[in-house]
Every structure is written in C-alpha cells, then in structure tokens.
Design a protein around this motif. Structure first.
Motif, PDB file in Angstrom:
ATOM      1  N   ARG A 224      77.370 -55.504 -90.664  1.00  0.00           N
ATOM      2  CA  ARG A 224      78.151 -54.562 -90.249  1.00  0.00           C
ATOM      3  C   ARG A 224      77.409 -53.166 -90.110  1.00  0.00           C
ATOM      4  O   ARG A 224      77.793 -52.339 -88.985  1.00  0.00           O
ATOM      5  CB  ARG A 224      79.504 -54.426 -91.019  1.00  0.00           C
ATOM      6  CG  ARG A 224      80.553 -55.609 -91.039  1.00  0.00           C
ATOM      7  CD  ARG A 224      81.766 -55.318 -92.090  1.00  0.00           C
ATOM      8  NE  ARG A 224      82.508 -56.511 -92.291  1.00  0.00           N
ATOM      9  CZ  ARG A 224      83.343 -57.012 -91.360  1.00  0.00           C
ATOM     10  NH1 ARG A 224      83.702 -55.969 -90.346  1.00  0.00           N
ATOM     11  NH2 ARG A 224      84.451 -58.011 -91.739  1.00  0.00           N
TER      12      ARG A 224
ATOM     13  N   THR B 245      77.814 -58.267 -82.320  1.00  0.00           N
ATOM     14  CA  THR B 245      79.352 -58.193 -82.006  1.00  0.00           C
ATOM     15  C   THR B 245      79.898 -59.706 -82.324  1.00  0.00           C
ATOM     16  O   THR B 245      81.021 -59.631 -82.903  1.00  0.00           O
ATOM     17  CB  THR B 245      79.519 -57.936 -80.628  1.00  0.00           C
ATOM     18  OG1 THR B 245      78.810 -56.575 -80.123  1.00  0.00           O
ATOM     19  CG2 THR B 245      80.833 -58.000 -79.936  1.00  0.00           C
TER      20      THR B 245
ATOM     21  N   HIS C  17      81.174 -65.712 -92.959  1.00  0.00           N
ATOM     22  CA  HIS C  17      80.420 -65.238 -93.660  1.00  0.00           C
ATOM     23  C   HIS C  17      78.806 -65.660 -93.196  1.00  0.00           C
ATOM     24  O   HIS C  17      78.720 -66.480 -92.612  1.00  0.00           O
ATOM     25  CB  HIS C  17      80.474 -65.453 -95.270  1.00  0.00           C
ATOM     26  CG  HIS C  17      81.633 -65.271 -95.740  1.00  0.00           C
ATOM     27  ND1 HIS C  17      82.198 -64.020 -96.155  1.00  0.00           N
ATOM     28  CD2 HIS C  17      82.820 -65.844 -96.040  1.00  0.00           C
ATOM     29  CE1 HIS C  17      83.336 -63.989 -96.359  1.00  0.00           C
ATOM     30  NE2 HIS C  17      83.720 -65.119 -96.549  1.00  0.00           N
TER      31      HIS C  17
ATOM     32  N   ASP D  82      77.255 -59.989 -95.296  1.00  0.00           N
ATOM     33  CA  ASP D  82      78.244 -59.402 -94.403  1.00  0.00           C
ATOM     34  C   ASP D  82      78.286 -57.921 -94.150  1.00  0.00           C
ATOM     35  O   ASP D  82      78.098 -57.525 -93.068  1.00  0.00           O
ATOM     36  CB  ASP D  82      79.744 -59.775 -94.958  1.00  0.00           C
ATOM     37  CG  ASP D  82      79.804 -61.257 -95.027  1.00  0.00           C
ATOM     38  OD1 ASP D  82      79.019 -61.922 -94.606  1.00  0.00           O
ATOM     39  OD2 ASP D  82      81.168 -61.714 -95.584  1.00  0.00           O
TER      40      ASP D  82
ATOM     41  N   VAL E  84      80.243 -60.013 -86.330  1.00  0.00           N
ATOM     42  CA  VAL E  84      81.310 -59.059 -86.729  1.00  0.00           C
ATOM     43  C   VAL E  84      82.855 -59.721 -86.433  1.00  0.00           C
ATOM     44  O   VAL E  84      83.907 -59.630 -87.279  1.00  0.00           O
ATOM     45  CB  VAL E  84      81.332 -57.652 -86.214  1.00  0.00           C
ATOM     46  CG1 VAL E  84      82.592 -56.821 -86.485  1.00  0.00           C
ATOM     47  CG2 VAL E  84      79.993 -56.871 -86.605  1.00  0.00           C
ATOM     48  N   ASP E  85      82.915 -60.329 -85.157  1.00  0.00           N
ATOM     49  CA  ASP E  85      84.146 -60.911 -84.754  1.00  0.00           C
ATOM     50  C   ASP E  85      84.405 -62.096 -85.951  1.00  0.00           C
ATOM     51  O   ASP E  85      85.667 -62.453 -86.206  1.00  0.00           O
ATOM     52  CB  ASP E  85      83.914 -61.231 -83.374  1.00  0.00           C
ATOM     53  CG  ASP E  85      85.314 -62.020 -83.003  1.00  0.00           C
ATOM     54  OD1 ASP E  85      86.404 -61.519 -82.938  1.00  0.00           O
ATOM     55  OD2 ASP E  85      85.371 -63.199 -82.586  1.00  0.00           O
ATOM     56  N   LYS E  86      83.353 -62.797 -85.917  1.00  0.00           N
ATOM     57  CA  LYS E  86      83.643 -63.845 -87.222  1.00  0.00           C
ATOM     58  C   LYS E  86      83.772 -63.291 -88.580  1.00  0.00           C
ATOM     59  O   LYS E  86      84.615 -64.078 -89.315  1.00  0.00           O
ATOM     60  CB  LYS E  86      82.340 -64.887 -86.971  1.00  0.00           C
ATOM     61  CG  LYS E  86      82.349 -65.656 -85.852  1.00  0.00           C
ATOM     62  CD  LYS E  86      81.212 -66.728 -85.946  1.00  0.00           C
ATOM     63  CE  LYS E  86      81.473 -67.753 -84.627  1.00  0.00           C
ATOM     64  NZ  LYS E  86      80.639 -69.038 -84.618  1.00  0.00           N
ATOM     65  N   LEU E  87      83.327 -62.324 -88.955  1.00  0.00           N
ATOM     66  CA  LEU E  87      83.309 -61.758 -90.191  1.00  0.00           C
ATOM     67  C   LEU E  87      85.078 -61.193 -90.451  1.00  0.00           C
ATOM     68  O   LEU E  87      85.506 -61.593 -91.247  1.00  0.00           O
ATOM     69  CB  LEU E  87      82.405 -60.538 -90.446  1.00  0.00           C
ATOM     70  CG  LEU E  87      81.083 -60.827 -90.555  1.00  0.00           C
ATOM     71  CD1 LEU E  87      80.128 -59.236 -90.717  1.00  0.00           C
ATOM     72  CD2 LEU E  87      80.687 -61.635 -91.756  1.00  0.00           C
ATOM     73  N   ASN E  88      85.507 -60.788 -89.333  1.00  0.00           N
ATOM     74  CA  ASN E  88      86.802 -60.301 -89.277  1.00  0.00           C
ATOM     75  C   ASN E  88      87.930 -61.444 -89.440  1.00  0.00           C
ATOM     76  O   ASN E  88      88.975 -61.372 -89.735  1.00  0.00           O
ATOM     77  CB  ASN E  88      87.226 -59.577 -88.048  1.00  0.00           C
ATOM     78  CG  ASN E  88      86.356 -58.310 -87.739  1.00  0.00           C
ATOM     79  OD1 ASN E  88      86.066 -57.488 -89.170  1.00  0.00           O
ATOM     80  ND2 ASN E  88      86.393 -57.715 -86.760  1.00  0.00           N
ATOM     81  N   ARG E  89      87.394 -62.756 -89.157  1.00  0.00           N
ATOM     82  CA  ARG E  89      87.874 -63.833 -89.226  1.00  0.00           C
ATOM     83  C   ARG E  89      87.789 -64.590 -90.616  1.00  0.00           C
ATOM     84  O   ARG E  89      87.921 -65.898 -90.742  1.00  0.00           O
ATOM     85  CB  ARG E  89      87.977 -64.922 -88.104  1.00  0.00           C
ATOM     86  CG  ARG E  89      88.130 -64.351 -86.850  1.00  0.00           C
ATOM     87  CD  ARG E  89      88.221 -65.522 -85.819  1.00  0.00           C
ATOM     88  NE  ARG E  89      87.198 -66.374 -85.404  1.00  0.00           N
ATOM     89  CZ  ARG E  89      86.318 -66.034 -84.703  1.00  0.00           C
ATOM     90  NH1 ARG E  89      86.341 -65.189 -83.749  1.00  0.00           N
ATOM     91  NH2 ARG E  89      85.313 -66.998 -84.265  1.00  0.00           N
ATOM     92  N   LYS E  90      87.131 -63.891 -91.568  1.00  0.00           N
ATOM     93  CA  LYS E  90      86.802 -64.214 -92.898  1.00  0.00           C
ATOM     94  C   LYS E  90      85.484 -65.255 -92.923  1.00  0.00           C
ATOM     95  O   LYS E  90      85.680 -66.231 -93.965  1.00  0.00           O
ATOM     96  CB  LYS E  90      88.184 -64.884 -93.620  1.00  0.00           C
ATOM     97  CG  LYS E  90      89.241 -64.078 -93.591  1.00  0.00           C
ATOM     98  CD  LYS E  90      88.834 -62.586 -94.220  1.00  0.00           C
ATOM     99  CE  LYS E  90      90.323 -61.756 -94.300  1.00  0.00           C
ATOM    100  NZ  LYS E  90      89.971 -60.392 -95.027  1.00  0.00           N
TER     101      LYS E  90
END
Length: 638
Positions: free
Chosen positions: A157, A129, A140, A153, A132-138
């Motif tokens: 997910r 979780t 990696h 990435d 994924v939150d950090k992936l949503n902030r671009k």
C-alpha cells in the motif's frame, strides 16, 4: 482454453521493446563481453544483488537507452565480468569501468540495455493497483524466508511506484513485480487432489472394485512400467519392482548409518499382491521372486498430482534443474483401506531452455481456467504429466526415466515412522540412498545423541551459518571438521514432537543462531513432517468434512471416494486473518519468547509460479535480469 496471466491492460507482452542492435564496429570492451562465460554453479547458489538501480541514459551506449546497475557483496563474484542468461541470450554485467560502468572493481556491476521505461512504470502501477484491490478483499501478499512468511500488505500500500524517477535513477525492488495469485492455482495448478482427477476412470484404477482402466497413465503400474523402460533396457518390470521391494527385507548400511530391516513389507505388501496376482500359489519369503506381479492389481491409490516447479534452480545461469512433478500414492491394505504408508514418485522436469520452461509453466497455469475432473481438464493435465512420466523423456538418465527419486513415508511396517529414498542406479534397478538434507539420527539431541555427537551437529550448523540462513547449504555425506559420516541413511520420527537440535546449554555443542536451528530442522524430512511444522500432531483446521489429518503426513490418505487431507503447513490456517499457520518454535527459542514460525506453503508456490511467468523467460531483458539477480533457489526436498 488459456487464461491471461495478468488482467487486461498490463500483460508484459505489451510492455517491452526489442533490444536495438549493437553498432557494427566492435570495441575491445565489447570483445570482452563476447568472451564472458556463465558460471553454471550459480544455478543452485547464485550471487544475490543487495540493490538494483535503473537509470535512463542521456547519451545511448551502443544504441541502448537504459543502464542497470547491481550491487553485490564484495568477493561473491570473483571476476569483473558477470554473465547471465536471459531469454536464452547471454548478457554480461561489467565491473571494469567501461561500457557504462562508472568505476572498476567497486562491486557494482552495470549493463546497458534498451527498454521502454514508461511502459515499465505503467506495469508496476497496474500491478500495485491490482494488489491493493485484492488487499481490500482481505487477500494478502507475503515475503518468504525459506518456508516461513511475513505479511507485506502495508509495504504494498505504501510504496509509491508513481514517483519512480528513472531520469535520476530508481531502485527496483524485485517484490514490486509480485502479484497476489488467484486462489484457483492451489487446487488446479499446484496440488491436485480432486476426486475427478485422482479417480479418473480412464486414467486410474481401483484394484479392489476393478473399476477404471488397469493400464491408465496415472496408475502406479503404468508409471513403474515407464521407469523400467523394458524395450530399451531389457529389464523386466517384475525385476525392477523386486529391486525396490526387497530393500526392506534386510538391514543395510547407508553412508555408515544402520538402516534396519522392516521385514513386514513381505506380509503387508509383497505377499498380498503376489497372491492376488497368482491365485492358489504357495508363496513364501524364499520363493517370492519366482512369481510375477500383476501390475493392474498394484495396491496403490493415487492421492495427488503435484507441481513442484518451485524446486528449480536459477535459470539465469543454466537450466539443468527445472523443478519436479510428483505423483503421491497411498499403499492399500488387504481390506482396500489405505495404510499409513505413502509412496511419492518425484520426477525431474526435462526442460533445458527458458522458452521450454516458460511454456511448461504456462501449461500448469492454464489449468486454473478449467474444472478438475472434466475431460478438458484431465486431458490438459495428462499432456503435462506425459512430458515427465513417459519412458525416454530423459535419455541421459538411467533407463531414460525422468525420475529423480522415489520416497516412502510409513509406520505400517514397523515403528517409528520412517522415510526412505530410492534412485534408479546405473544398472537400471532401484538403489536405496541417503535421505537428503538430513543428518544421521545419532547426531540429534532428541534421539539421545551423546554430547560429542551433538557437537558435530552444532559445529556443522555454526560453521555454515551464512549458507544455512541463505538456504544455499547442502548437508554433506561427510562432516568436514569431524570427518564423520554425517548424512543419514533414513529419516525417522522417534517421538511425535520430533525436531532437530543439539545441546541446550551454552558451549561448543550448542547451535548458536535460533533461525539456523529452525532452518536446519524444517528442511529435514523428519523435522518438517513432525514438530517443526506441527504435522506430527495432525490438525482439523483445513478439513471441511472434519476428517482428522493423519500425523507425520503432509498429504494424508483416505479411502476411495474421499479426498486426501492436507496439512496446515501446506494450506495455511483459514481461521487466521492472514491465513498463516503458526507454530511456536519447538525448541523454545529464544528462551522466554519463542518465535512463531508461519506457514502456508501452497501460497508460496502460487506466488512463485506467477512470478516465473511474469518475470522469467519473457520478452523483457530488464525484468529478466532483475529476476536472475534476485531469485534464490530453495534447497528443499519436500
């Protein structure tokens, strides 16, 4: 003040239970477990499990509720008992058909342990979780093959950790424990170049303006004094320094490799330093050893303090190599501008237990919550560096110094660029030694090697293909097939695009595997500092002030008052969406569609530090076992 390793709610300390005690009555199998011994050679070259499975036991085994099984390639482990050390406790995995192991000698090793599997799943869900939150902030997450990265990435997910079924048995991918690291780690805990640190007036000194503390603990003079350790050795600091500087004054043969003299060391470094130390004295090449160096006037500027815990061995088998801590200095010219000459002091970390290693790593980690240059940060950093720079920190090593080696990289004395390596010898003085992981230059096609010499390089690469691909190889002094001196006495960059290769045409003188050629090349000092990592051409992409990055240097000197610049190999390329610095294979392999190698070494080191604290030397046997069976040390020198 310390920060938490992980966000609230999934710190591992809340995750696991203490193991239950064994039953009082010992079986013959349990006696065999007691007798199993750890193969300490696995610290540098451990067997890596191809799969790890965790299953809840319907019937406890000796009070343990979980069975962990690990599959290894056949023949890698010679015995049917495999001992590892987790949290400073020896544990034994079995392939003898007892204690939960289903079938003897099938290459699947088993161990019964006591763990809270519900808490384990909760931790893995929380980790995913957060990722994924950090992936949503671009941001990696990467998978690393040596120094080269692949973005994972999508795997983060798509992996459904909520569906892990421990009742039936679940495969545990070690990457499930990886967490995208905080960006503050890079500049505060790994590669420290902040001016408030490297020009700290209470710990460093400017020999030109005479500002700072001439006896500061991060000055070159202080560090050399600690290495000499005169009270214990009787060796004066002056004699100790001379034993290093004199090495350039005459040609040497090191492992059969001719290392030519670079006599300009006298006019560039020795003479100016001695003249400043002894005003009015007449000093020449014949009498310079009769004069003393004033250590406060040492012509060196601190560029960086570097955390290299990533160079450690696998703590599941022994902790004799806990990585390194490094000080990087530039040599100064008479006008106080930095020369194209760096000196790196590379210290072994004198930690020998898992708890010591974990506590030390935690100190580095805690720096990320502090502001570099403030008294709190610099005090905390000194408490870390004193543990490996102070005299007597490694009593079993020469002079009691923790120094592993001193390396230099320069073109200020002569052409071409040249790297050298020095160690403190048994007599307590510096000895010049081979440059590790780099064959002698004469075996490289790019340096005009004969076809016969190119074949020596190719035979070594081809015969050791599995070990090179696994990053477990060590370039030997003598190539065993040709019985020739192989390891180099120096590392040079004859041309800017320098890299390592043998013949281009098919035949016995060609390195057959493209990735083997790259790994062999990038793990040499000259390859990594030149065309293999594209450092030789310099780059501006990571320098906000637009200051050119000097070629052949990963950390490029700048004048006092200016931060040194870092190569894109270290920082990655922020202009790319994934932040990776791309280098097209310099040998053009494979022909027609050469590989693009991807680098961001500080991201790799940040992931490693975070994983060390999350999975090694903690409270969980299960996670510690997974880490021990999946962590492959890196045979890098840089």
């Amino acid at each position: 003040m310390s920060t938490r390793l992980l966000p609230a709610g999934f710190i591992l300390a809340t995750l696991f239970l203490h193991a239950c005690g064994e039953s009082k009555k010992k079986t013959p199998a349990q006696d065999a477990v007691k007798a199993a011994t750890v193969n300490t050679a696995f610290e540098s070259n451990p067997p890596i499990a191809t799969s790890i499975n965790v299953r809840a036991l319907k019937e406890p085994i000796n009070g343990n509720n979980v069975l962990l099984t690990a599959t290894f390639p056949r023949g890698v482990i010679k015995d049917n008992l495999h001992a590892i050390v987790v949290n400073d406790e020896t544990l034994t995995l079995r392939d003898d058909g007892s204690e939960g192991d289903e079938q003897a000698d099938d290459g699947i090793f088993s161990i019964a342990i006591n763990e809270d599997l519900n808490a384990l799943k909760e931790d893995l869900i929380a980790t995913q979780t957060a990722n994924v939150d950090k992936l949503n902030r671009k941001e990696h997450l990467f998978r690393w093959s040596g120094r080269s990265a692949t973005v994972i990435d999508n795997q983060v997910r798509e992996t459904n950790v909520r569906n892990l079924d421990f009742e039936k048995g679940a495969v545990i991918n070690p990457e499930l424990f990886k967490l995208i690291p905080d960006p503050e780690l890079r500049e505060r805990s790994l590669m420290i170049t902040d001016l408030g640190v490297i020009e700290d007036p209470t710990r460093t000194f400017n020999p030109c303006t005479r500002k700072g503390d001439p006896d500061g603990v991060w000055t070159f003079g202080h560090l050399i004094t600690q290495m000499a350790n005169t009270p214990a050795t009787g060796i004066s600091v002056n004699t100790f320094l001379q034993s290093w500087l004199e090495k350039w004054m005459a040609a040497q043969i090191i492992n059969g490799d001719n290392v030519a003299a670079r006599t300009n060391i006298f006019s560039v470094v020795i003479l100016p330093w001695l003249q400043a130390s002894n005003p009015g004295a007449i000093i020449n090449t014949g009498n310079w050893k009769t004069f003393k160096f004033n250590l406060s006037l040492a012509p060196f500027r601190l560029l960086a303090i570097v955390n290299r815990l990533d160079l450690r061995g696998n703590s599941g088998y022994k902790i004799s190599n806990a990585g390194e801590g490094r000080f990087v200095f530039s040599v100064l010219g008479t006008n106080c501008n930095p020369l194209r000459f760096t000196t790196i002091l590379e210290y072994g970390i004198p930690k020998r237990t898992c708890k010591e290693l974990h506590d030390f790593a935690q100190q580095w980690w805690d720096l990320k919550a502090l502001v570099p240059g403030t008294p709190a940060y610099n005090d905390a950093l000194q408490k870390i560096t004193d543990q490996f720079t102070a005299a007597g920190t490694s009593p079993s090593k020469p002079n009691g110094s923790s120094l592993n080696q001193l390396r230099t990289n320069e073109i200020a004395l002569a052409r071409p660029w040249e790297l050298r390596e020095f160690k403190i010898g048994e007599k307590g003085l510096f000895e010049e030694v081979t440059v590790k992981q780099e064959p002698a230059l004469k075996f490289n096609r790019l340096s005009g090697a004969t076809l016969a010499d190119q074949q020596v390089l190719a035979v070594y690469a081809n015969n050791n293909e599995p070990d090179i691909l696994n990053q477990t190889y060590v370039v030997p002094d003598i190539e065993p097939i040709s019985v020739l001196n192989f390891l180099g006495g120096k590392s040079q960059m004859p041309v800017p695009a320098h890299f390592w290769d043998a013949a281009t045409a098919a035949g016995p003188a060609r390195i057959t595997n493209d990735t083997v050629r790259h790994i062999l090349s990038v793990n040499t000092c000259s390859g990594c500092h030149a065309g293999e990592a594209k450092t030789s051409v310099g780059n501006l992409i990571n320098d906000p002030a637009g200051i050119p990055h000097a070629s052949f240097l990963q950390i490029a000197p700048q004048p006092f008052g200016t931060k040194p610049t870092l190569s894109a190999f270290l920082t990655g390329d922020p202009s790319q969406a994934d932040g990776l610095f791309r280098v097209t294979d310099p040998a053009g392999r494979p022909t027609g569609s050469p590989i693009q190698w991807t680098f961001n070494d500080l991201a790799r080191r940040a992931e490693d530090l975070q994983l060390l604290l999350k999975t090694e030397c903690g409270k969980s046997r299960l996670v510690g076992i997974v880490r021990a069976l999946s962590f492959r040390p890196l045979n890098f020198t840089h």
